[in-house]
Design an enzyme around this catalytic site. Structure first.
Site, PDB file in Angstrom:
ATOM      1  CG  ASP A  84      39.534  31.252  33.132  1.00 17.76           C
ATOM      2  OD1 ASP A  84      40.287  32.071  33.687  1.00 17.76           O
ATOM      3  OD2 ASP A  84      39.938  30.189  32.634  1.00 17.76           O
ATOM      4  CG  HIS A  93      33.377  37.563  26.339  1.00 19.08           C
ATOM      5  ND1 HIS A  93      33.087  36.227  26.252  1.00 19.08           N
ATOM      6  CD2 HIS A  93      32.794  37.994  27.491  1.00 19.08           C
ATOM      7  CE1 HIS A  93      32.374  35.856  27.304  1.00 19.08           C
ATOM      8  NE2 HIS A  93      32.181  36.924  28.065  1.00 19.08           N
ATOM      9  CG  ASP A 145      35.133  30.188  30.038  1.00 18.05           C
ATOM     10  OD1 ASP A 145      35.095  30.014  31.271  1.00 18.05           O
ATOM     11  OD2 ASP A 145      35.997  29.666  29.304  1.00 18.05           O
ATOM     12  CE1 TYR A 174      40.072  32.503  29.902  1.00 18.03           C
ATOM     13  CE2 TYR A 174      38.017  32.841  28.708  1.00 18.03           C
ATOM     14  CZ  TYR A 174      38.822  32.054  29.518  1.00 18.03           C
ATOM     15  OH  TYR A 174      38.369  30.831  29.950  1.00 18.03           O
ATOM     16  NE  ARG A 222      40.044  27.274  27.348  1.00 15.16           N
ATOM     17  CZ  ARG A 222      40.863  27.337  28.397  1.00 15.16           C
ATOM     18  NH1 ARG A 222      40.702  28.301  29.299  1.00 15.16           N
ATOM     19  NH2 ARG A 222      41.837  26.465  28.560  1.00 15.16           N
ATOM     20  CD  GLU A 233      33.506  23.842  31.789  1.00 10.18           C
ATOM     21  OE1 GLU A 233      33.339  22.891  32.574  1.00 10.18           O
ATOM     22  OE2 GLU A 233      32.814  24.005  30.762  1.00 10.18           O
ATOM     23  CD  GLU A 266      39.314  28.569  35.816  1.00 15.02           C
ATOM     24  OE1 GLU A 266      39.769  27.653  35.115  1.00 15.02           O
ATOM     25  OE2 GLU A 266      38.434  29.350  35.424  1.00 15.02           O
TER      26      GLU A 266
END
Length: 793
Positions: free
Chosen positions: A81, A343, A83, A296, A298, A85, A8
């Site tokens: 990533d 996670h 997640d 990570y 988030r 998104e 990203e």
């Protein structure tokens, strides 16, 4: 065969490229490459909510650069990533790059280290369509709310306002708290405190006749004082209790944001920016370490891997001793709704890398946040603290009817507190982890009263939310997810629905309050906490493959659209007029008010009912209609002002117009880009006029005055200008040599000139329609205005 790894961000690409050989190219997509169009609804309600994605304008070059690295044999690793998104970003890259026939591998990792990256490369998977669909549902539902509701707000409340599914709920929470504060009626109560000497000791009245009772007024306090004066203070009991205190859980996104706010004073957005840098390894060259520093950031999971707990045990025993470590790892279970337990929590990737080891190679903010994460992670795997709590109970009063208490605590074994103790939003509870040693006194001792204080107090209203406590509230209500807290809180402040007070508390602005009133009155389900939480649960069900995302849209959109159409007709704009009385004009005695008009916010003297027409002036960007003072408003009416005269004796006037501040000499206007029209002096005004005049002169090659045609030099070279239209000069034609006849021929051949007479009225109308938007966008009625069609989370 070539391998292309797409991540990203450039920082992440730079870090990961260190771990992979020359056969791998690592590039960044710079986040999402496709999105719904800005100017349209972006999905088709009649066709099962089919979305119409476009490559974002600012990502076209990114796509072009990525395509240059791809041929039909290129293996592409989609490494966004882990997640929802990130899953959607990976999914959008496939059609954007037209790589459906290429070998595709989706890889994920929760830390950026060599082992983690190689593990991911060796264990790719398919794109998880359920996760993609959950993100699509959120995006399209948010677009529906933002696109449909925002224009209604423009019509019924104020131009340029916006609504969003999560942001509007966050504003409601803050407005509701403000209403609680305003409605709060303080209740009087008294504290009665005693101080003793030989030995020194302080105590406070805890019970009356064996029960906890409030002393409600001064009369009751005086009665207690009178009774106390007729008796002695006697220590009649010592209560001792041992307790164990366990450490707080490892960091999730929410708790990291809260703790960084309490202990470091960081905003939620600031915390996430710094955490991103630590995750991506966007730091200096640390000897012996390559890659990211934390996992990570988030996440709502409280899990720690076996690798992490084993590493923690080693560091704890080396740093503090074996007695501070655990025989088996401590495991935490998340209470957050919809937590992704697969996670990991936020932790250092290498616990052996102490904060002191990195201090010289990172900036101060990165060091502080890393230290917080390192200490918290260690503490989770350390032994419980053992606390000895002691309470001295003291009789007083004529009939020994009063019980005073003194509490102390002694830390028998510090345990995890050696490394870390959690902060609190309540300042008084910060004392909970400190020792308070009581003097040694025997039961039956008569204490020597030095001082008796009768202290009047009043109950306090609930506190305003801080960014940290708002995150806690949102998480507790099941509203939003780790990726949404920071953008939501940033958005409501950027839109000026909420402001941060001097003591860093969040308070609603009048604009925030009126938008909230409108939504509560007409769209109560949109700002209902329960409804918003249920939608989040439905997103989770989509992610788990239990329901289709279109089903969620079908259940929501029909009734929502019907309500929008009804409110278009039924809502009276007069009920939501934004007129804020500022005071009285000292010269005319007429009322002064801040209002919002077609071209943005302005101050008005008088009303439409007066014989004389009201005076008004635009509110400049640096002021806000919700907060402008009488003094500031009066100052605005000093425009237009004569700054002085030019060399010809003509007045130079400073003013603010529809398109910003300017200087005027006769009928010629000079835009002020950086100067303030209220304070600019004659020397500077003459400079501005000279600079702009010289620039215009340099840019002018020829002028045919009668035909109102100019040949000018622009950003991309010479061009022809006639009225508002610009025309290209054909290649090979020298602008300086053009005659009037040649110029007219170029204009006539240009497609813009065909059917001019027929098209002119339509173009004029369009220009007029656009003008208000241009003006209002420049004004900060709330903040920079988004297009109504834009989705707001």
């Amino acid at each position: 065969m070539k391998n292309l790894v797409i991540v990203e961000s450039p920082a992440k690409a730079k870090t990961i490229s260190k771990f992979l050989g020359k056969e791998y190219t690592v590039m960044a997509s710079m986040g999402h490459v496709r999105d719904l169009p800005k100017s349209k609804l972006g999905f088709d309600p009649e066709n099962n909510f089919e979305p119409k994605y476009l490559i974002s304008t600012d990502k076209k070059k990114v796509i072009t650069d990525l395509k240059k690295q791809i041929n039909k044999d290129t293996t592409i690793y989609l490494a966004a990533d882990e997640d929802r998104e990130g899953e959607a970003i990976a999914w959008h890259l496939i059609p954007a790059l037209k790589i459906e026939k290429n070998p595709l591998k989706r890889i994920v990792f929760h830390e950026i280290t060599k082992d983690a990256i190689l593990e991911a490369i060796n264990n790719p998977r398919e794109v998880n369509q359920h996760l993609v669909d959950a993100q699509q549902a959120r995006r399209i539902l948010d677009r529906a709310v933002g696109y449909e509701l925002s224009p209604l707000l423009w019509k019924k409340v104020r131009y340029g306002l916006s609504a969003g599914r999560v942001q509007s709920v966050a504003v409601r929470i803050i407005v509701d708290r403000e209403n609680e504060i305003n409605a709060f009626i303080p209740e009087e109560f008294w504290k009665i405190k005693s101080e003793f000497s030989n030995p020194e000791l302080k105590s406070e009245l805890a019970k009356i006749d064996g029960k906890a009772k409030k002393v409600r007024n001064e009369g009751e306090a005086k009665e207690i004082e009178a009774s106390i004066n007729q008796g002695n203070f006697e220590l009649f009991d010592i209560e001792e209790k041992d307790s164990n205190r366990n450490p707080a859980a490892p960091f999730t996104t929410s708790t990291l944001q809260q703790e960084a706010s309490r202990k470091l004073g960081y905003s939620v957005k600031q915390t996430m920016i710094i955490a991103q840098q630590l995750y991506e390894g966007n730091v200096g060259n640390i000897p012996g370490h390559t890659g990211g520093l934390i996992t990570y950031m988030r996440t709502d999971s409280l899990n720690l891997s076996k690798v992490a707990t084993s590493a923690a045990k080693e560091v704890i025993e080396a740093e503090y001793g074996k007695e501070y470590s655990l025989n088996k790892p401590r495991v935490y279970k998340s209470k957050a709704k919809g937590a992704q337990e697969a996670h990991e929590a936020i932790r250092p990737v290498n616990l052996a890398l102490k904060p002191s080891d990195i201090k010289a190679f990172v900036d101060n903010a990165q060091y502080k946040l890393y230290s917080l994460i390192w200490k918290r992670t260690l503490a989770t795997q350390m032994a419980a603290a053992k606390i000895a709590n002691t309470t001295y109970k003291i009789n007083a009063g004529k009939d020994k009817e009063f019980e005073f208490q003194t509490k102390g605590q002694r830390i028998v074994f510090a345990g995890f507190m050696k490394a870390y103790t959690e902060g609190s939003d309540n300042p008084e509870s910060a004392l909970d982890s400190t020792e308070k040693i009581l003097p040694t006194i025997k039961v039956g001792t008569i204490l020597n009263l030095e001082k008796l204080d009768l202290e009047q107090n009043f109950t306090k209203p609930p506190a305003r939310y801080t960014e940290a406590s708002l995150v806690k509230k949102l998480e507790g209500e099941g509203i939003g997810r780790p990726s949404t807290y920071a953008p939501t809180i940033s958005t409501i402040q950027a839109r000026e629905y909420v402001v941060k007070t001097e003591d860093k508390k969040l308070a609603p602005t009048p604009t925030g309050e009126i938008v909230n009133s409108f939504l509560v009155d007409h769209f109560p389900h949109i700002v209902d906490l329960g409804f918003t939480a249920r939608v989040e649960e439905e997103f989770d069900e989509i992610a788990d493959g239990k329901i289709a995302w279109q089903q969620v849209m079908q259940e929501f959109y029909g009734d929502f659209k019907k309500t929008i159409n009804e409110k278009e007709e039924s809502v009276n704009k007069e009920d939501y007029l934004q007129i804020r009385e500022i005071g009285t004009d000292p010269k005319s005695g007429k009322p002064m008010s801040a209002r919002v008009g077609r071209f943005g916010p302005f101050v008005q003297i008088g009303t439409k009912d007066d014989e004389e027409k009201p005076k008004f002036v635009a509110i400049p960007d640096h002021l806000n209609m919700d907060t402008i003072t009488l003094e500031e408003a009066l100052f605005l009416f000093t425009l237009p002002r004569v700054v002085g005269q030019d060399s010809s004796g003509e007045d130079i006037k400073a003013n603010i117009g529809r398109f910003g501040p300017y200087l005027q000499v006769k009928s010629t206007y000079f835009s002020l880009k950086t100067d303030d029209p209220y304070t600019i002096e004659l020397p500077r005004a003459l400079e501005v006029i000279k600079e702009i005049s010289e620039a215009k002169e340099k840019a002018t090659i020829k002028v045919f005055e009668k035909e109102k045609i100019q040949i000018l030099i622009g950003q991309y070279g010479p061009y022809i200008k006639q009225g508002r239209k610009n025309f290209k000069i054909p290649k090979g034609v020298e602008a300086e040599d053009l005659t009037l006849e040649q110029t007219l021929e170029i204009i006539a051949k240009d497609p813009k000139s065909k059917g001019t007479a027929r098209k002119t009225p339509a173009k004029r109308t369009t220009a007029k329609k656009k003008a208000p938007a241009k003006k209002t966008t420049a004004k900060k009625t709330t903040t920079k205005k988004p297009a109504a069609k834009k989705t707001d989370k």
